[in-house]
Motif scaffolding. Structure first.
Motif, PDB file in Angstrom:
ATOM      1  N   ALA B 204      15.345   3.875  -7.638  1.00  0.00           N
ATOM      2  CA  ALA B 204      15.863   3.935  -6.270  1.00  0.00           C
ATOM      3  C   ALA B 204      14.697   3.748  -5.305  1.00  0.00           C
ATOM      4  CB  ALA B 204      16.599   5.244  -6.049  1.00  0.00           C
ATOM      5  N   ALA B 206      11.998   5.459  -4.217  1.00  0.00           N
ATOM      6  CA  ALA B 206      10.591   5.722  -4.529  1.00  0.00           C
ATOM      7  C   ALA B 206       9.991   4.593  -5.361  1.00  0.00           C
ATOM      8  CB  ALA B 206      10.457   7.054  -5.282  1.00  0.00           C
ATOM      9  N   PHE B 207      10.745   4.117  -6.355  1.00  0.00           N
ATOM     10  CA  PHE B 207      10.239   3.044  -7.206  1.00  0.00           C
ATOM     11  C   PHE B 207      10.256   1.706  -6.455  1.00  0.00           C
ATOM     12  CE2 PHE B 207      10.560  -0.055 -10.761  1.00  0.00           C
ATOM     13  CZ  PHE B 207       9.457   0.348 -11.488  1.00  0.00           C
ATOM     14  N   GLY B 208      11.299   1.485  -5.673  1.00  0.00           N
ATOM     15  CA  GLY B 208      11.379   0.252  -4.890  1.00  0.00           C
ATOM     16  C   GLY B 208      10.218   0.134  -3.912  1.00  0.00           C
ATOM     17  N   ASP B 209       9.946   1.210  -3.163  1.00  0.00           N
ATOM     18  CA  ASP B 209       8.820   1.202  -2.215  1.00  0.00           C
ATOM     19  C   ASP B 209       7.492   1.052  -2.956  1.00  0.00           C
ATOM     20  OD1 ASP B 209      10.480   1.565  -0.068  1.00  0.00           O
ATOM     21  OD2 ASP B 209      10.077   3.708   0.158  1.00  0.00           O
ATOM     22  N   GLY B 210       7.340   1.827  -4.031  1.00  0.00           N
ATOM     23  CA  GLY B 210       6.059   1.878  -4.723  1.00  0.00           C
ATOM     24  C   GLY B 210       5.697   0.597  -5.449  1.00  0.00           C
ATOM     25  N   THR B 211       6.680  -0.259  -5.723  1.00  0.00           N
ATOM     26  CA  THR B 211       6.397  -1.503  -6.447  1.00  0.00           C
ATOM     27  C   THR B 211       6.576  -2.743  -5.576  1.00  0.00           C
ATOM     28  OG1 THR B 211       8.703  -1.680  -7.212  1.00  0.00           O
ATOM     29  CG2 THR B 211       7.147  -0.522  -8.670  1.00  0.00           C
ATOM     30  N   ARG B 212       6.909  -2.568  -4.285  1.00  0.00           N
ATOM     31  CA  ARG B 212       7.269  -3.728  -3.466  1.00  0.00           C
ATOM     32  C   ARG B 212       6.185  -4.820  -3.493  1.00  0.00           C
ATOM     33  NH1 ARG B 212       9.317  -1.400   0.774  1.00  0.00           N
ATOM     34  NH2 ARG B 212      11.256  -1.436  -0.404  1.00  0.00           N
TER      35      ARG B 212
END
Lengths: 317, 317
Positions: B204, B206-212
């Motif tokens: 969701a 956190a992962f989406g932001d952290g890997t953008r």
């Protein structure tokens, strides 16, 4: 609804909007007042809310921090021991262990909606928080299928799709895609700020995105990460290994192609997972091993999007 | 403008919109055709564009990947050795070293606008890309003040504010807030994807932001990170140390308070840096040590927002 913070408050709004009778309780006076002001029923105490659940044979949803769980489970044991029980807490192994210990005869099936913001409390919630989000419903070989179906119905009513998974597979996955990102965001924010005002002055999109979740309430992040210790250790070790390999390669040959290319392919996998075309698979809930089959489909990336009588519709890539 | 990708193409658009005469050249046929179709002047070759710069005494802006820099600098040496020269490449030590080696008499002052997207090429650019962004202008004790002033004027004309910094302080800072975030995003994406479809299904915010930023073109990320090797090694070691400490604490006491709280405070520092009230400080560019003083203000988080004759206006927190 026991607990009316961001997640509990949003479930209460979404379930009410879907036409369900709801009532709640919370230890937070602020959240209780805000929920009452918005027209929702908030009982005077957790015990009162649980007594009413027992009288009305309700589905109890626990939305309290992991650190408050044991106390609430003891109240469930005292006032509503026969009720169907679920939760929306972000780890599943620790919760099912606590339930097994404190309420061994509980009719419990765990849940975890994968949605949130960096804000918290009732006021940060919304009936739309779970729209198109994944909602894990724990699916073990011996899960109580009646309770399982009720929890799935609640998740679907809130606008989410259901991902059936075992508690342990869930915990491994969220260690990688939720808890590790929170730790890396904290580490990155600290490394950046230790560069002083000049570093902060130059911080742009990459640093802003990479540290966003470090803005979340630290006590919630801490409880969530600490509650998933074993799986998070594995994920941290994986990250340390990969970052150490990048460091070694940068120091020796100066090359970062392996790290950067692998990360790029992985990010594309995420994008393809999200936007890929899916086809429907039907699973008869009355068939033998229905839950095991559903869990296998969840492991392959499937999303349960509807229940049609006793048939579950799962969208597969 | 030599190079008409995301950054070069955006500088050309913004400088033209600010009323400057511009022409460019690029090795990319796609970018050249797109820029011409948008009404911009693109010379037939880099050499042609540099010859014209020599004739018209232009400010040359290099916006090529670091890997193409040496070849372009040799052309500058051949066709426009006396021109004022700047660049918008994301590392500054390596660029000024190359300039010193290939064009030892160049009138060079480096620059780096802190803006970008995960897309690239002319078509991804915009005249507004630098609006309210930081634009580092390298500021050494012996910088050519006339060229320095011209580069500052270009940055301001593009809508950015200027952060004066030495090449080495710049490289240390961007290792922390740009290159390390790219490496951590790559590592996080790989750890997440190695959890299989279930992990991607649960990913969701956190992962989406952290890997953008792992979605950025890998060859650009690689060139940028590898070009800042020494400073990036320090930043990676800092991150490895902090993540290792978190790992140790999680494994021994199970506690993550130190990591999570430090990260939360650091993220708040970033937010305060961005939204804090600032007051103006004036620096007379004709005074002794003007550049040294400006660099000190930059180190303290100052933003040069205007030139008023020979007075620089710096906004301090």
């Amino acid at each position: 609804m026991i607990g009316l913070g961001l997640i509990g408050g949003s479930v209460m709004r979404a379930a009410s909007a879907a036409g369900r009778a709801t009532w709640g309780a919370t230890a937070s006076t602020t959240d209780a007042e805000a929920a009452r002001a918005a027209g929702f029923t908030v009982e005077a105490s957790v015990d009162d809310a649980l007594r009413r659940a027992d009288e009305e044979d309700a589905l109890i949803v626990l939305a309290v921090p992991l650190t408050a769980l044991a106390e609430v489970l003891r109240s469930v044991s005292a006032y509503a021991p026969g009720c169907r029980l679920t939760d929306v807490i972000s780890v599943k192994g620790a919760v099912s262990e606590a339930v097994r210990k404190i309420n061994p005869y509980a009719r419990y099936v765990g849940g975890h909606p994968m949605a949130g913001t960096s804000r918290s409390g009732w006021s940060a919630g919304s009936a739309e928080l779970f729209r198109d989000a994944a909602w894990v419903v724990t699916t073990e070989d011996d899960s109580d299928q009646e309770v399982w179906t009720e929890v799935v119905q609640l998740a679907l009513a809130c606008g989410a799709h259901v991902v059936p998974a075992s508690a342990s597979a869930h915990d491994d996955a969220v260690a990688r895609i939720s808890h590790l990102p929170h730790l890396l965001a904290a580490v990155l924010a600290s490394v950046g700020a230790s560069g002083g005002p000049l570093s902060l002055a130059l911080a742009a999109g990459a640093f802003g995105d990479g540290t966003r979740v470090a803005g979340s309430r630290p006590e919630l992040v801490q409880a969530m990460c600490e509650g998933n210790r074993a799986a998070l250790l594995d994920a941290v070790d994986d990250a340390l290994g990969r970052l150490g390999a990048a460091r070694g390669s940068l120091a020796s040959t100066g090359g970062l192609a392996a790290t950067v290319n692998a990360g790029h392919l992985a990010r594309r996998e995420l994008e393809q997972h999200r936007s890929g075309t899916r086809h429907a698979v039907k699973v008869d809930l009355e068939a033998r091993d229905a839950l095991t089959n559903l869990r296998d489909l969840g492991n392959k990336g499937g999303r349960l999007t509807a229940l049609d009588g006793t048939v579950a519709i799962v969208q597969m890539l």
